[in-house]
Design an enzyme around this catalytic site. Structure first.
Site, mmCIF file in Angstrom:
data_model
loop_
_atom_site.group_PDB
_atom_site.id
_atom_site.type_symbol
_atom_site.label_atom_id
_atom_site.label_comp_id
_atom_site.label_asym_id
_atom_site.label_seq_id
_atom_site.Cartn_x
_atom_site.Cartn_y
_atom_site.Cartn_z
ATOM 1 C CB THR A 14 -0.903 -0.009 1.249
ATOM 2 O OG1 THR A 14 -1.690 -1.189 1.198
ATOM 3 C CG2 THR A 14 -1.747 1.201 1.347
ATOM 4 C CB THR A 15 1.631 4.023 -1.890
ATOM 5 O OG1 THR A 15 2.586 5.060 -1.610
ATOM 6 C CG2 THR A 15 0.630 4.536 -2.917
#
Length: 561
Positions: A373-374
């Site tokens: 995830t970012t």
């Protein structure tokens, strides 16, 4: 590379602020951005300075991160966002998660399951990617610059190449080794090797890396908008790819996908309204943790003490019991959201916690009967603030990359349950439970904080810790994120996985030794600090200015001007 050990930073090593802070908070009067890569942050600032909105900046940065940080995100994944709209004086929410392929049945999932669970990689895990449509939907409402302008910086980077950041290099190597392990069941691995290991190895830290295939794909999206991805040439390639390898995602699945505007939910925590998106996201878990903690005097318990951490960990355990059993696609499940985030339920759950013992077992509440995830954030001179999170899920995604397009599909479908009766039971056309959650907070009806903490199950735990550090302990923005963290694992999961007893507690090295010893005396079982304590980015609104902070544990940067 030689490993060099050193003594930890101690009080006095900084002339001001908390001794454990990695740097000072960044300040600016006109705009700010915080992302997981310095070049993406620069792109966001450049777009703001060119007259773009905070949404323009967020999209441009996210597109760049799909190239710069492929271990976490990309156009094969989903996205969620919250946007403070200064014209309306309100917060908008966007659910950009995709649905499972309509041609993939529950029976097929069960036939190919491993030990009763969907395998972690391969075509069974691929759900419709929602990121590009989420960007388009956000831009249609809030964009100022031309759509194509948002992709120009990412296209230039992907064509010319850029040095690989340290954390990205580490996880690229780890992911490729994972995909290559015998028995993984991947339908094919040649495409991912062609992108990230064309010479038989992944790039090392600092080496130049380019992805011309992704640059070409971005050019198609820049010219054709969302239709290029969901109905045009890209959709045709995706459809043909899954037909070739024996998968299920189709052009019809892509064409039928559209992001959904949703109403964010909130709870007030000691004068701060903390907001989250409703399920299929796990955002309500943050609100539940805070509702439980509000019943205790954390400030009196003391910063980084065993008394404080014990209460926080127990609140997480109780919230995650509900998360495992009730969070799912609301189109397929009746979720008692109002009850879950009510103050009365928070007080009821808090009453179960003992300061001198571990709750054993933890269990979900009884609802009233009625029927890695970012993350990035950006803010502009007009007061718009964007909290956006985007992900391929763990191990970089499913391992599957469409022919010649330069990106990997997510493996979000792994998070479905295969157990009858579960709210999150797999079904065709259903959105899986989602770990990715953007965060937002307001004070007195005005925007106060756009924030997020990347990292699967760590996200609600990390969000709650950040709010506690800001509200209960009065830390500055950068210090609040740099403060030593805890992570509890072993709670039951929405996949149907059972709790592992009391679970395992991991503490970062900065947690005081006296605190560790006191927690051990209470009976907590420790695991080693494994680096999985999340990645924080945040922007805080002050009168006439912004403060911005970035995660010291990752490669990112915060800038303001």
């Amino acid at each position: 590379m030689t490993q060099v050990s050193s003594a930890p930073t101690r009080g006095g090593d900084r002339v001001a602020g908390e001794a454990f802070a990695s740097r000072s908070t960044v300040w600016g009067a006109h705009g700010a951005a915080a992302t997981a890569h310095p070049l993406a942050t620069l792109i966001a600032i450049d777009l703001l300075r060119a007259g773009g909105s905070a949404v323009d900046a967020a999209i441009g940065a996210n597109a760049a991160l799909g190239f710069l940080e492929p271990i976490a995100c990309g156009i094969g994944g989903d996205a969620f966002a919250m946007v403070w709209d200064p014209k309306l004086g309100a917060l908008a929410g966007l659910n950009g998660s995709g649905r499972s392929p309509r041609g993939l049945s529950l029976a097929t999932q069960r036939e190919r399951a491993r030990n009763g669970f969907i395998p972690p990689v391969g075509a069974l895990t691929v759900s419709t990617p929602g990121a590009v449509d989420a960007w388009w939907t956000l831009h249609q409402r809030y964009g100022r610059l031309a759509w194509a302008d948002l992709f120009a910086p990412a296209i230039a980077l992907a064509e010319a190449g850029a040095p690989v950041a340290q954390t990205v290099a580490y996880y690229l190597a780890l992911s490729l080794r994972g995909f290559a392990r015998p028995g993984r069941g991947l339908e094919e691995t040649e495409n991912l090797k062609a992108i990230w290991a064309p010479d038989g190895r992944t790039p090392a830290e600092g080496e130049m890396f380019a992805n011309p295939a992704l640059a070409r794909t971005y050019r198609l999206i820049a010219a054709g908008g969302r239709e290029a991805y969901y109905e045009g040439e890209i959709a045709d390639v995706i459809d043909a790819y899954f037909r070739r390898i024996g998968g299920w995602l189709s052009k019809a699945d892509l064409a039928g996908h559209h992001a959904e505007w949703v109403t964010p939910r909130s709870t007030n925590y000691r004068g701060v309204d903390v907001w989250a998106l409703p399920p299929n996201s796990q955002g309500l878990s943050t609100l539940q943790i805070l509702n439980i903690l509000e019943n205790f005097r954390l400030r009196d318990a003391g910063f980084q003490t065993a008394a404080s951490l014990h209460l926080q960990i127990e609140a997480k355990r109780l919230a995650f019991e509900d998360r495992a059993r009730r969070f799912a696609d609301p189109d397929f499940a009746d979720i008692p959201t109002d009850w879950l985030i009510s103050k009365a339920y928070g007080a009821e759950r808090a009453a179960l916690i003992r300061p001198d013992a571990i709750l054993d077992p933890a269990f979900p509440g009884e609802a009233p009967s009625h029927g890695d995830t970012t993350y990035l954030c950006a803010a502009d001179a007009d007061g718009m603030m964007v909290s956006l999170i985007q992900s391929n899920y763990r191990l970089m995604g499913s391992g599957l990359c469409p022919d010649g397009l330069g990106f990997m599909f997510q493996n979000r479908g792994e998070l479905f349950s295969l157990r009858d009766g579960d709210a999150n039971l797999y079904a065709p056309g259903k959105r899986p439970f989602q770990t990715i959650i953007p965060g937002f907070a307001t004070r007195d009806g005005a925007p106060w904080l756009a924030f997020g903490v990347m990292g699967g199950d760590m996200q609600p735990q990390g969000q709650a810790q950040l709010i506690v550090n800001l509200v209960d302990y009065g830390l500055g923005l950068q210090a609040a994120g740099d403060s030593p963290r805890w992570r509890h694992e072993g709670s039951p999961e929405p996949t149907g996985a059972a709790a592992a007893g009391r679970g395992l507690l991991r503490l970062e090295s900065g947690v005081p030794e006296a605190t560790k010893a006191a927690l051990a005396d209470l009976g907590w079982t420790f695991g080693p600090a494994d680096g999985g304590f999340g990645g924080n980015q945040a922007i805080q609104r002050w009168p006439g200015r912004y403060a911005a902070a970035s995660e010291m544990r990752k490669d990112g940067a915060a800038l303001a001007y």
